[in-house]
Scaffold this motif. Structure first.
Motif, PDB file in Angstrom:
ATOM      1  N   ILE A 144       0.817  -1.183   0.078  1.00 10.66           N
ATOM      2  CA  ILE A 144       0.000  -0.059  -0.081  1.00 10.66           C
ATOM      3  C   ILE A 144       0.890   1.305   0.030  1.00 10.66           C
ATOM      4  O   ILE A 144       1.862   1.246   0.862  1.00 10.66           O
ATOM      5  CB  ILE A 144      -0.974  -0.199   1.152  1.00 10.66           C
ATOM      6  N   VAL A 145       0.590   2.246  -0.937  1.00 14.75           N
ATOM      7  CA  VAL A 145       1.451   3.273  -0.943  1.00 14.75           C
ATOM      8  C   VAL A 145       0.610   4.414   0.169  1.00 14.75           C
ATOM      9  O   VAL A 145      -0.667   4.773  -0.014  1.00 14.75           O
ATOM     10  CB  VAL A 145       1.114   4.048  -2.248  1.00 14.75           C
ATOM     11  N   ILE A 146       1.524   4.812   0.883  1.00 15.91           N
ATOM     12  CA  ILE A 146       0.873   5.735   2.115  1.00 15.91           C
ATOM     13  C   ILE A 146       1.201   7.219   1.673  1.00 15.91           C
ATOM     14  O   ILE A 146       2.091   7.711   1.086  1.00 15.91           O
ATOM     15  CB  ILE A 146       1.958   5.547   3.381  1.00 15.91           C
ATOM     16  N   LEU A 147      -0.108   8.005   1.902  1.00  9.50           N
ATOM     17  CA  LEU A 147       0.040   9.281   1.586  1.00  9.50           C
ATOM     18  C   LEU A 147       0.776  10.023   2.685  1.00  9.50           C
ATOM     19  O   LEU A 147       1.131   9.740   3.910  1.00  9.50           O
ATOM     20  CB  LEU A 147      -1.380   9.773   1.574  1.00  9.50           C
ATOM     21  N   ASN A 148       1.256  11.402   2.193  1.00 15.18           N
ATOM     22  CA  ASN A 148       2.132  12.044   3.162  1.00 15.18           C
ATOM     23  C   ASN A 148       1.458  12.387   4.455  1.00 15.18           C
ATOM     24  O   ASN A 148       2.220  12.417   5.507  1.00 15.18           O
ATOM     25  CB  ASN A 148       2.287  13.497   2.590  1.00 15.18           C
ATOM     26  N   THR A 149       0.209  12.578   4.563  1.00 13.43           N
ATOM     27  CA  THR A 149      -0.585  12.991   5.838  1.00 13.43           C
ATOM     28  C   THR A 149      -0.619  11.815   6.647  1.00 13.43           C
ATOM     29  O   THR A 149      -0.665  12.241   7.789  1.00 13.43           O
ATOM     30  CB  THR A 149      -2.203  13.552   5.505  1.00 13.43           C
ATOM     31  N   LEU A 150      -0.415  10.738   6.491  1.00 14.60           N
ATOM     32  CA  LEU A 150      -0.236   9.690   7.334  1.00 14.60           C
ATOM     33  C   LEU A 150       0.901   9.062   7.480  1.00 14.60           C
ATOM     34  O   LEU A 150       1.151   7.944   8.445  1.00 14.60           O
ATOM     35  CB  LEU A 150      -1.444   8.425   6.480  1.00 14.60           C
ATOM     36  N   ARG A 151       1.933   9.406   6.970  1.00 12.63           N
ATOM     37  CA  ARG A 151       3.292   8.870   7.157  1.00 12.63           C
ATOM     38  C   ARG A 151       3.927   9.203   8.848  1.00 12.63           C
ATOM     39  O   ARG A 151       4.477   8.057   9.246  1.00 12.63           O
ATOM     40  CB  ARG A 151       4.187   9.536   6.366  1.00 12.63           C
ATOM     41  N   SER A 152       3.677  10.166   9.173  1.00 16.46           N
ATOM     42  CA  SER A 152       4.158  10.498  10.581  1.00 16.46           C
ATOM     43  C   SER A 152       3.388   9.762  11.493  1.00 16.46           C
ATOM     44  O   SER A 152       4.119   9.027  12.452  1.00 16.46           O
ATOM     45  CB  SER A 152       3.992  11.962  10.778  1.00 16.46           C
ATOM     46  N   VAL A 153       2.026   9.391  11.301  1.00 18.40           N
ATOM     47  CA  VAL A 153       1.302   8.558  12.276  1.00 18.40           C
ATOM     48  C   VAL A 153       1.753   7.131  12.220  1.00 18.40           C
ATOM     49  O   VAL A 153       2.062   6.540  13.372  1.00 18.40           O
ATOM     50  CB  VAL A 153      -0.170   8.616  12.224  1.00 18.40           C
ATOM     51  N   LEU A 154       2.052   6.686  11.108  1.00 22.17           N
ATOM     52  CA  LEU A 154       2.213   5.336  10.901  1.00 22.17           C
ATOM     53  C   LEU A 154       3.854   5.240  11.388  1.00 22.17           C
ATOM     54  O   LEU A 154       4.161   4.048  12.002  1.00 22.17           O
ATOM     55  CB  LEU A 154       2.177   4.986   9.590  1.00 22.17           C
ATOM     56  N   LEU A 155       4.739   6.182  11.310  1.00 22.60           N
ATOM     57  CA  LEU A 155       6.007   5.916  11.835  1.00 22.60           C
ATOM     58  C   LEU A 155       6.003   5.874  13.416  1.00 22.60           C
ATOM     59  O   LEU A 155       6.958   5.384  13.880  1.00 22.60           O
ATOM     60  CB  LEU A 155       7.074   7.054  11.179  1.00 22.60           C
ATOM     61  N   ASN A 156       5.446   6.751  13.790  1.00 21.69           N
ATOM     62  CA  ASN A 156       5.248   6.959  15.469  1.00 21.69           C
ATOM     63  C   ASN A 156       4.833   5.687  16.055  1.00 21.69           C
ATOM     64  O   ASN A 156       5.252   5.154  16.972  1.00 21.69           O
ATOM     65  CB  ASN A 156       4.348   8.042  15.668  1.00 21.69           C
ATOM     66  N   ASP A 157       3.592   4.959  15.215  1.00 20.40           N
ATOM     67  CA  ASP A 157       3.174   3.693  15.467  1.00 20.40           C
ATOM     68  C   ASP A 157       4.156   2.592  15.549  1.00 20.40           C
ATOM     69  O   ASP A 157       4.467   1.817  16.594  1.00 20.40           O
ATOM     70  CB  ASP A 157       1.905   3.417  14.940  1.00 20.40           C
ATOM     71  N   LEU A 158       4.969   2.520  14.585  1.00 19.97           N
ATOM     72  CA  LEU A 158       6.004   1.593  14.242  1.00 19.97           C
ATOM     73  C   LEU A 158       6.953   1.820  15.302  1.00 19.97           C
ATOM     74  O   LEU A 158       7.683   0.810  15.929  1.00 19.97           O
ATOM     75  CB  LEU A 158       6.560   1.686  12.938  1.00 19.97           C
ATOM     76  N   GLN A 159       7.582   3.051  15.483  1.00 20.67           N
ATOM     77  CA  GLN A 159       8.597   3.482  16.333  1.00 20.67           C
ATOM     78  C   GLN A 159       8.351   3.050  17.970  1.00 20.67           C
ATOM     79  O   GLN A 159       9.193   2.635  18.638  1.00 20.67           O
ATOM     80  CB  GLN A 159       8.758   4.738  16.392  1.00 20.67           C
ATOM     81  N   ALA A 160       6.932   3.172  18.194  1.00 20.05           N
ATOM     82  CA  ALA A 160       6.413   2.707  19.634  1.00 20.05           C
ATOM     83  C   ALA A 160       6.844   1.485  20.136  1.00 20.05           C
ATOM     84  O   ALA A 160       6.863   1.205  21.402  1.00 20.05           O
ATOM     85  CB  ALA A 160       5.060   3.219  19.776  1.00 20.05           C
ATOM     86  N   GLU A 161       7.098   0.386  19.036  1.00 22.83           N
ATOM     87  CA  GLU A 161       7.464  -0.901  19.458  1.00 22.83           C
ATOM     88  C   GLU A 161       8.798  -0.912  19.928  1.00 22.83           C
ATOM     89  O   GLU A 161       9.433  -1.862  20.133  1.00 22.83           O
ATOM     90  CB  GLU A 161       6.971  -1.821  18.287  1.00 22.83           C
ATOM     91  N   HIS A 162       9.593   0.145  19.519  1.00 29.13           N
ATOM     92  CA  HIS A 162      11.120  -0.071  19.889  1.00 29.13           C
ATOM     93  C   HIS A 162      11.891  -1.225  19.031  1.00 29.13           C
ATOM     94  O   HIS A 162      12.549  -1.801  19.893  1.00 29.13           O
ATOM     95  CB  HIS A 162      11.491   0.259  21.402  1.00 29.13           C
ATOM     96  N   GLN A 163      11.446  -1.364  17.971  1.00 31.08           N
ATOM     97  CA  GLN A 163      12.278  -2.627  17.326  1.00 31.08           C
ATOM     98  C   GLN A 163      13.590  -2.336  16.733  1.00 31.08           C
ATOM     99  O   GLN A 163      14.151  -3.586  16.422  1.00 31.08           O
ATOM    100  CB  GLN A 163      11.181  -3.195  16.183  1.00 31.08           C
ATOM    101  N   GLY A 164      13.922  -1.322  16.452  1.00 31.84           N
ATOM    102  CA  GLY A 164      15.144  -0.919  15.651  1.00 31.84           C
ATOM    103  C   GLY A 164      14.971  -0.677  14.404  1.00 31.84           C
ATOM    104  O   GLY A 164      13.906  -0.917  13.680  1.00 31.84           O
TER     105      GLY A 164
END
Length: 104
Positions: free
Chosen positions: A39-59
Motif C-alpha cells: 500500500i502506498v502511504i500518503l504524506n498526511t499519514l506517514r508520521s502517524v504510521l512511523l510513530n506507531d512503528l517506532q512505539a514498538e522500539h524494534q530498531g
C-alpha cells in the motif's frame, strides 16, 4: 492515482518523480494505490504510521523489514532511519559493538 488510471504523459513534476520511476509497479484497487502488493502511504499519514512503528522500539532493521513488506512511499527507508535514530529507547536497545578483550 490518476496516472495509474490514465497513464503518464511525459515527465511529471519533481514531487511525482519517485512515483514516475515506479510507474510500472504502481496500480490501484478499490481506490487504494499499490506499489506491487504494498500500500502506498500518503504524506498526511506517514508520521502517524512511523510513530506507531517506532512505539514498538524494534530498531532500524526490523522497522525497515516490516515497512518494506506491507507499505511503500518515496524515501521510506530514510524516514524510518531518522525516526529510529531519534528515539532514545531504540538507541539504548541497539546492540553495542563487541568489545575487544584485553590480555591480563
Amino acid at each position: 492515482m490518476q496516472y495509474t488510471k490514465e497513464g503518464w504523459s511525459g515527465k511529471p513534476e519533481p514531487e511525482l518523480l519517485p512515483f514516475y520511476n515506479k510507474r510500472f509497479e504502481l496500480s490501484h484497487e478499490d481506490a487504494i494505490l499499490l506499489c506491487d502488493s504494498r500500500i502506498v502511504i500518503l504524506n498526511t499519514l506517514r508520521s502517524v504510521l512511523l510513530n506507531d512503528l517506532q512505539a514498538e522500539h524494534q530498531g532500524i532493521v526490523r522497522m525497515k523489514r516490516l515497512t518494506r513488506r506491507y507499505i511503500w512511499w518515496p524515501k521510506m527507508d530514510q524516514e524510518v532511519e531518522e525516526v529510529a535514530r531519534s528515539c532514545f529507547v531504540c538507541q539504548e536497545a541497539a546492540k553495542a559493538p563487541p568489545s575487544s578483550q584485553q590480555a591480563s
